[in-house]
Design an enzyme around this catalytic site. Structure first.
Site, mmCIF file in Angstrom:
data_model
loop_
_atom_site.group_PDB
_atom_site.id
_atom_site.type_symbol
_atom_site.label_atom_id
_atom_site.label_comp_id
_atom_site.label_asym_id
_atom_site.label_seq_id
_atom_site.Cartn_x
_atom_site.Cartn_y
_atom_site.Cartn_z
ATOM 1 C CB SER A 171 -0.800 0.018 1.347
ATOM 2 O OG SER A 171 -1.568 -1.118 1.406
ATOM 3 C CD GLU A 214 -4.734 2.906 -6.482
ATOM 4 O OE1 GLU A 214 -5.006 4.099 -6.623
ATOM 5 O OE2 GLU A 214 -4.292 2.558 -5.236
ATOM 6 C CG HIS A 261 -3.017 -0.873 -3.710
ATOM 7 N ND1 HIS A 261 -3.818 0.182 -3.488
ATOM 8 C CD2 HIS A 261 -2.889 -1.411 -2.641
ATOM 9 C CE1 HIS A 261 -3.845 0.318 -2.342
ATOM 10 N NE2 HIS A 261 -3.362 -0.607 -1.674
ATOM 11 C CG ASN A 279 -5.018 4.468 0.332
ATOM 12 O OD1 ASN A 279 -6.272 4.480 0.502
ATOM 13 N ND2 ASN A 279 -4.345 3.414 0.616
HETATM 14 N N1 NAD Z 1 -5.657 -4.909 4.813
HETATM 15 C C1 NAD Z 1 -6.098 -3.947 3.861
HETATM 16 O O1 NAD Z 1 -7.091 -3.265 3.765
HETATM 17 C C2 NAD Z 1 -5.141 -3.715 2.756
HETATM 18 C C3 NAD Z 1 -5.572 -3.212 1.496
HETATM 19 C C4 NAD Z 1 -4.835 -2.962 0.367
HETATM 20 C C5 NAD Z 1 -3.412 -3.555 0.466
HETATM 21 N N2 NAD Z 1 -2.941 -4.015 1.611
HETATM 22 C C6 NAD Z 1 -1.399 -4.690 1.582
HETATM 23 O O2 NAD Z 1 -1.481 -6.056 1.587
HETATM 24 C C7 NAD Z 1 -0.436 -6.777 2.215
HETATM 25 C C8 NAD Z 1 -0.942 -7.430 2.969
HETATM 26 O O3 NAD Z 1 -1.879 -6.832 4.104
HETATM 27 P P1 NAD Z 1 -2.770 -7.797 5.024
HETATM 28 O O4 NAD Z 1 -3.886 -6.669 5.458
HETATM 29 O O5 NAD Z 1 -3.468 -9.045 4.240
HETATM 30 O O6 NAD Z 1 -1.961 -8.351 6.183
HETATM 31 P P2 NAD Z 1 -2.112 -9.380 7.028
HETATM 32 O O7 NAD Z 1 -1.446 -9.122 8.493
HETATM 33 O O8 NAD Z 1 -3.757 -9.905 7.338
HETATM 34 O O9 NAD Z 1 -1.148 -10.749 6.614
HETATM 35 C C9 NAD Z 1 0.136 -10.757 6.257
HETATM 36 C C10 NAD Z 1 0.433 -12.155 6.049
HETATM 37 O O10 NAD Z 1 1.823 -12.257 5.645
HETATM 38 C C11 NAD Z 1 2.396 -13.326 6.269
HETATM 39 N N3 NAD Z 1 3.967 -13.122 6.204
HETATM 40 C C12 NAD Z 1 4.779 -12.275 6.880
HETATM 41 N N4 NAD Z 1 6.066 -12.478 6.468
HETATM 42 C C13 NAD Z 1 5.970 -13.285 5.565
HETATM 43 C C14 NAD Z 1 6.940 -14.019 4.508
HETATM 44 N N5 NAD Z 1 8.239 -13.663 4.988
HETATM 45 N N6 NAD Z 1 6.772 -14.759 3.842
HETATM 46 C C15 NAD Z 1 5.466 -15.178 3.541
HETATM 47 N N7 NAD Z 1 4.325 -14.593 4.430
HETATM 48 C C16 NAD Z 1 4.615 -13.546 5.317
HETATM 49 C C17 NAD Z 1 1.861 -13.252 7.868
HETATM 50 O O11 NAD Z 1 2.343 -14.269 8.372
HETATM 51 C C18 NAD Z 1 0.468 -12.896 7.333
HETATM 52 O O12 NAD Z 1 -0.210 -13.903 7.409
HETATM 53 C C19 NAD Z 1 0.322 -5.188 2.800
HETATM 54 O O13 NAD Z 1 1.244 -4.808 2.160
HETATM 55 C C20 NAD Z 1 -0.784 -4.154 3.059
HETATM 56 O O14 NAD Z 1 -0.326 -2.938 3.004
HETATM 57 C C21 NAD Z 1 -3.904 -4.273 2.679
#
Ligand code: NAD
Length: 283
Positions: free
Chosen positions: A119, A152, A140, A190
């Site tokens: 993000s 995106e 994204h 954003n």
């Molecule tokens: N949550 C949102 O609304 C949203 C929206 C758009 C983008 N994002 C982006 O998506 C990404 C994930 O966000 P999320 O909300 O799903 O996070 P989350 O915390 O729900 O999940 C992240 C996962 O990554 C795993 N992880 C950590 N290190 C790792 C590694 N080295 N190898 C493999 N897996 C690993 C963790 O165990 C966890 O299960 C981030 O970059 C975030 O910025 C989030």
């Protein structure tokens, strides 16, 4: 590119949603997480989401079983070797992400595309951790992935036209709409949304109107489905504050300064829905 098989790194909120919509579009998916517990939770979340679709009669029980059978969980990066596209959706931390990009790059086929769902981290900087910068792209997605229609699509400085075209093709294949964005902090959504919410907090702080009235104004006056303060509570006030701080730092423009009331609420632990209170109370 073999677009019958894709990999997803991270089984959290976004990763399991991306895995689900890709499997529903007919692709074989391997979802990799470092934590077996996170993988189990991610697979259970997909199961629950597919169950809800069956209950709503948007998916047949037979199709549910087929979609589920296309998704395999793994804790091994080597299982990404056969994928034509890998989408990284792991924890939002620059060091963690650079490590993931490096590891995935070593294992993936040379012609495969490596996408990141970050993000806030520069696509160009993440691409620099690999040997395939021209085949790295930002994708994204929005939360919840099965519901939200937009992706995106972000070009890093070295992303090739071919990579961009193939990534756009994949996004169409899973039934989403892509918009092309350059690699600027906050991308498009954003960049526009967060300063709008921040301005609503300034308006509240200055006594322009009460919180409920500010939200009512934007809902009824602009036809938004949710008011900016209720949306801030949903996003999390701490997340919103860190986004505004990144904008202020990276654009170097004072127009992005976080509203003092936002800082104060975060300091007080009023983070929105997740803490039970933000601009509104939640029980
Ligand atoms: N949550 C949102 O609304 C949203 C929206 C758009 C983008 N994002 C982006 O998506 C990404 C994930 O966000 P999320 O909300 O799903 O996070 P989350 O915390 O729900 O999940 C992240 C996962 O990554 C795993 N992880 C950590 N290190 C790792 C590694 N080295 N190898 C493999 N897996 C690993 C963790 O165990 C966890 O299960 C981030 O970059 C975030 O910025 C989030």
């Amino acid at each position: 590119m073999n677009l019958s098989k894709i990999g997803v790194i991270g089984a959290g909120t976004m990763g399991n949603g991306i895995a689900q919509v890709s499997a529903a579009a007919g692709l074989e998916v391997v979802m990799v997480d470092v934590s077996q517990a996170a993988l189990d939770r991610g697979l259970a979340a997909i199961g629950g989401s597919l169950d809800r679709l069956v209950k709503k009669q948007k998916l047949s029980a037979d199709d549910q079983a087929v979609v589920r059978s296309r998704i395999r969980g793994s804790t091994q990066y080597r299982d990404l070797a056969a994928a034509g596209l890998v989408i990284e959706a792991a924890t939002e931390n620059p060091e963690v992400k650079r490590g993931i990009m490096r590891q995935a790059d070593e294992i993936m086929r040379p012609e495969a595309i490596l996408a990141t769902n970050t993000s806030s981290i520069s696509i160009t900087a993440l691409a620099a951790a690999t040997t395939r910068a021209e085949r790295v792209v930002g994708m994204h997605f929005f939360n919840p992935v099965p519901v939200m229609g937009l992706v995106e699509l972000i070009r890093g400085l070295l992303t090739s036209e071919e990579t961009h075209a193939r990534a756009a093709q994949f996004i169409a294949q899973i039934g989403k709409t892509a918009i092309s964005v350059r690699n600027f902090p906050g991308f498009a959504v954003n960049r526009i949304l967060c300063p709008m919410i921040n301005e609503a907090i300034f308006a509240l702080q200055e006594g322009v109107a009460a919180a409920a009235d500010i939200d009512e104004a934007i809902k009824l006056g602009c036809n938004h489905p949710i008011g900016p303060l209720a949306l801030a509570d949903l996003i999390g006030l701490d997340t919103l504050l860190s986004i505004m701080e990144v904008f202020q730092r990276d654009y170097g423009d004072p127009k992005y300064r976080p509203a003092p009331l936002l800082r104060e609420m975060v300091a007080a632990g009023l983070l929105g829905r997740k803490s039970g209170q933000g601009f509104f109370r939640y029980t």
